[in-house]
Scaffold this active site. Structure first.
Site, PDB file in Angstrom:
ATOM      1  N   ARG C  64       0.968  -0.891   0.230  1.00 18.25           N
ATOM      2  CA  ARG C  64      -0.143  -0.078   0.170  1.00 18.25           C
ATOM      3  C   ARG C  64       0.361   1.206  -0.287  1.00 18.25           C
ATOM      4  O   ARG C  64       0.491   2.384  -0.787  1.00 18.25           O
ATOM      5  CB  ARG C  64      -0.857  -0.123   1.214  1.00 18.25           C
ATOM      6  CG  ARG C  64      -1.791   0.564   0.987  1.00 18.25           C
ATOM      7  CD  ARG C  64      -2.913   0.706   2.549  1.00 18.25           C
ATOM      8  NE  ARG C  64      -2.910  -0.909   2.875  1.00 18.25           N
ATOM      9  CZ  ARG C  64      -4.072  -1.857   1.995  1.00 18.25           C
ATOM     10  NH1 ARG C  64      -5.119  -0.592   1.815  1.00 18.25           N
ATOM     11  NH2 ARG C  64      -4.055  -3.143   2.465  1.00 18.25           N
ATOM     12  N   THR C  65       1.155   1.363   0.374  1.00 21.35           N
ATOM     13  CA  THR C  65       2.124   2.706   1.127  1.00 21.35           C
ATOM     14  C   THR C  65       3.395   2.780  -0.124  1.00 21.35           C
ATOM     15  O   THR C  65       3.778   3.602  -0.466  1.00 21.35           O
ATOM     16  CB  THR C  65       3.144   2.817   2.194  1.00 21.35           C
ATOM     17  OG1 THR C  65       2.242   2.435   3.230  1.00 21.35           O
ATOM     18  CG2 THR C  65       4.131   3.540   2.406  1.00 21.35           C
ATOM     19  N   LYS C  93      27.166  -9.844   0.298  1.00 26.73           N
ATOM     20  CA  LYS C  93      27.057 -10.912   1.273  1.00 26.73           C
ATOM     21  C   LYS C  93      28.581  -9.954   2.418  1.00 26.73           C
ATOM     22  O   LYS C  93      29.742  -9.554   2.265  1.00 26.73           O
ATOM     23  CB  LYS C  93      27.383 -11.733   1.958  1.00 26.73           C
ATOM     24  CG  LYS C  93      25.565 -12.982   2.106  1.00 26.73           C
ATOM     25  CD  LYS C  93      25.805 -14.201   1.989  1.00 26.73           C
ATOM     26  CE  LYS C  93      24.863 -15.203   1.156  1.00 26.73           C
ATOM     27  NZ  LYS C  93      25.516 -16.548   0.218  1.00 26.73           N
ATOM     28  N   ARG C 114      12.097   2.000   3.988  1.00 27.47           N
ATOM     29  CA  ARG C 114      10.472   1.743   4.983  1.00 27.47           C
ATOM     30  C   ARG C 114      11.205  -0.078   5.112  1.00 27.47           C
ATOM     31  O   ARG C 114      11.911  -0.507   4.841  1.00 27.47           O
ATOM     32  CB  ARG C 114       9.515   1.683   4.485  1.00 27.47           C
ATOM     33  CG  ARG C 114       8.048   0.508   5.066  1.00 27.47           C
ATOM     34  CD  ARG C 114       7.299   0.715   4.402  1.00 27.47           C
ATOM     35  NE  ARG C 114       6.151  -0.214   5.434  1.00 27.47           N
ATOM     36  CZ  ARG C 114       5.550   0.692   5.459  1.00 27.47           C
ATOM     37  NH1 ARG C 114       4.675   1.502   5.619  1.00 27.47           N
ATOM     38  NH2 ARG C 114       4.308  -0.544   6.884  1.00 27.47           N
ATOM     39  N   HIS C 147       6.143   6.848  11.186  1.00 21.70           N
ATOM     40  CA  HIS C 147       5.124   6.503  10.204  1.00 21.70           C
ATOM     41  C   HIS C 147       4.624   8.373   9.746  1.00 21.70           C
ATOM     42  O   HIS C 147       3.799   8.228   8.999  1.00 21.70           O
ATOM     43  CB  HIS C 147       4.396   5.337   9.882  1.00 21.70           C
ATOM     44  CG  HIS C 147       4.336   5.509   8.730  1.00 21.70           C
ATOM     45  ND1 HIS C 147       4.841   5.662   7.338  1.00 21.70           N
ATOM     46  CD2 HIS C 147       3.048   4.501   7.964  1.00 21.70           C
ATOM     47  CE1 HIS C 147       3.483   5.587   6.185  1.00 21.70           C
ATOM     48  NE2 HIS C 147       2.329   4.360   6.579  1.00 21.70           N
TER      49      HIS C 147
END
Lengths: 340, 340, 340
Positions: C64-65, C93, C114, C147
């Site tokens: 969604r975001t 790595k 995020r 957020h």
């Protein structure tokens, strides 16, 4: 004037396509690909949908169909986003499929979806129609059920191949392979039944012969068809052969495909001698052993052209859904005039 | 006129790059990045390839190289699609790699590919050349073998660093680390051998010293090189140090890298005092412990600039492959004239 | 003149937003969505950032975001690349998160990130500020912490809903559900405290009541609030209800959410009769059982509008970060003048 025009809003099922609609889509696809041959033409095409954005929601993976739609959108200047799996996010657990799709419709102007579940595209289309911000839905393949744009590209390919032979009317087309579970057969045979006097031959071992539902539909439409087991005997007497692969991803549902010898249903290099000079060989791809790679070089093997036709017919379909075909037709006519 | 121009169609191997081609690519990259400093310039660049689309086919993952090519395409207005794994789709099981790539070439105008398998890019390029719709292929890294655009960006970085020191000719360059399995070493050393009087020092523990194949190639080209084990003694006498990381993802093939102390082959803060004032420190990244983060602030540490150089040299390469460099050169010259 | 303007460079925390900044962002979002109603307007918007490119770095998944930011960038003509997992590549790595982000900043002009880890966006923003090529960072959700753009879109939604009721000042807002672990509550309640005379009611079972840190912040700001357990009694006396879902993905950290009956904290069809005529019902989505689907059709249910508001407020935020709001304002005023 617009109101009389054949028209699709949601594209869910090949039954929706009237013959005039198909004809118009094919003409438009031809124009778009002619326009696309120049840089100026590609630049023009990319302005037709530069105000729209599409969501490609593909939970049933298909690189080929995905790239075809993605390319069609890019050509039209329509920005795309993709969701391959709606279930990636842990926070999403418990959200209904309807809420997920409604969220997508909030951000995008078109939803192109491919899903394992038959009928989901219809459900979503109906749901969105009840919201404040409905958007069109294109079914890019649902379950074993429908794959309407595949049927459209197959028809487009046949039309181009038979341009010098009077078109699709009156032709005899053989479908070969796993006809029971291949959804392209279902969509294409129904669409072909809208042409005059088309004959169909279904060539398969009895365990994979075309289902009763398809045959009933053809009978209703008054289409003449034959069921055959012997592939080689069919090759010399048809105008087009549509090969399909074994749909063994559905095996778990009770069909033991491994016990049946499908090698008898593959097109080998030696079959080219049996094929009529004007006949053509199609395959929705991907192929496995159904067509030997040595056949690829023959001009009657048109499956690679099918791939490209698929991209252009999807360009046309999107333009028709949003009723933006006029801009393309106009540009084509002007460019055509300039050239003369 | 065009015919005399040094030219690459498929970009597969750093051996293809002639010195004039490299020089032209570097000049073009310089121009593109100058143009890109203004909004109008970026807008111009995004029109150079707004009629083309690229497929980034990366089955060997590499976020860095992927983003670099992706950014280069975006800057040029070339739309991209990506396939990270051709094997995601269950229906695709059994399709040959050749069919998969040929499908991609149906939709796109350029294939940029990275693959574990050495030589696959060559195979695909040869296959596509035999089809009705050939498209150029860029090798973005194949197996332990080749990574030609990395070599190009390294050369571009060295050229920019040595602008005030008469260029790359006559310079002494040390390669440090796992020289046996790092493909950047292979590509870059071969490309450097096209410059006059370049000396190379290969610094590694004997188990990871540069392979016989590389050394033989250099000998054929008449390049003078040295093999060294002691890193610290080399630092004060070279113009550039190219650090590389341990390629332990290849360990399964029999090299027990864990038994060797690679700490002796890392660049520490105290080494800055040993480094000549005009010398530079490179690294293809990602790094682990090969360069201490405290070194990053020193002006001679140029590995972050390498990253950005990589993006711009790829812009140049794509323009050259399609012979669209003239538009960029013209815009640059006009903008240059306006400024004066 | 520019210097006096409220301004955000990195967008990390809802504490950064002054009330004038929020007001300006909301006005700008309104203008952009008005502009976006025509094809010409969408074409204009897509030129505002056609020279910039954004990296969406989402290691904590959120379709969604992600889609909201992606759409906002596309509307502005800003090209996007996405990295969902920086750890896909075996060669990577051992690379530090800082090196990974610095690499991204080499290719892109904006990083939208995020991440599970609270505070990482701040760390990265500070790191990038020390490099040769700093770029702005937008926090699209970090851990249980912040957020900020969710808070912005919630405020934007409330402002639009209360346009005819004198705005947000003086309103009473109930927060319902898992208030302990929902980060939207934290960000939004702090932002609401910048409005005059706003009252808040926190409705939750005691185990999930709003944390001490939030309450202390409100006390510092002099905001009046109440803690309640009985949801039904609260419904008739508030202007807005902000429903939230159980954050059970954090359960492993010691909260046994399964032992608590959250059904008492869901909005059912029968509650519509209790809700004041001008009041509104919000939810950050995705929802589970917190709001019955039958409620969706009521005009006071505004959570689907929240989704779309989120896209437009992010358009505004990006424009403000790069100080390109003037172009949008100018176009809006001209279009407005033309219409009259």
């Amino acid at each position: 004037m617009m109101a009389e025009r054949p028209q699709i809003y949601h594209c869910l099922n090949s039954r929706q396509f009237s013959r005039p609609f198909v004809e118009e889509a094919c003409r438009l696809a031809d124009m778009a690909r002619m326009i696309g041959k120049t840089k100026a033409g590609m630049e023009f095409l990319s302005t037709v949908f530069n105000d729209k954005r599409a969501m490609l929601f593909f939970t049933q993976p298909s690189t080929r169909t995905f790239l075809s739609f993605f390319s069609a959108c890019q050509i039209l200047g329509m920005h795309c986003a993709e969701v391959r799996d709606s279930r990636t996010s842990s926070e999403v657990k418990g959200e209904s499929e309807e809420d997920t799709l409604r969220t997508f419709s909030s951000f995008f102007d078109l939803i192109i979806m491919r899903h394992y579940e038959a009928g989901l595209a219809e459900t979503i289309a109906a749901l969105l129609d009840q919201t404040e911000r409905p958007v069109p839905v294109i079914n890019a393949g649902s379950g074993k059920d429908q794959h309407p744009t595949q049927a459209l590209l197959d028809i487009y390919t046949l039309k181009r191949c038979f341009q010098a032979q009077g078109g699709i009317d009156g032709k005899c087309i053989a479908f070969v392979g796993d006809l029971l579970r291949g959804r392209t057969i279902r969509s294409l045979s129904l669409l072909l039944s809208k042409y005059d006097d088309v004959k169909m031959v279904f060539v398969a071992p009895s365990a994979f012969q075309a289902g009763r539902d398809i045959l009933s539909s053809l009978e209703e439409e008054g289409v003449s068809y034959q069921l055959e087991e012997d592939f080689e005997s069919v090759i010399p007497r048809v105008d087009a052969i549509y090969m399909t692969r074994l749909q063994d991803e559905w095996d778990k549902e009770g069909h033991a495909s491994s016990t049946i010898d499908m090698n008898r249903y593959s097109f080998q290099a030696r079959h080219l001698a049996l094929l009529r000079p004007h006949a053509v060989l199609l395959h929705p791809l991907p192929r496995r052993q159904e067509i030997a790679p040595e056949v690829d070089g023959d001009p009657r093997a048109v499956y690679w052209r099918q791939v490209r036709n698929g991209m252009w017919i999807r360009v046309a379909l999107i333009a028709l859904i949003f009723q933006r075909q006029e801009r393309i037709i106009e540009y084509f006519q002007q460019a055509d005039r300039r050239e003369r």
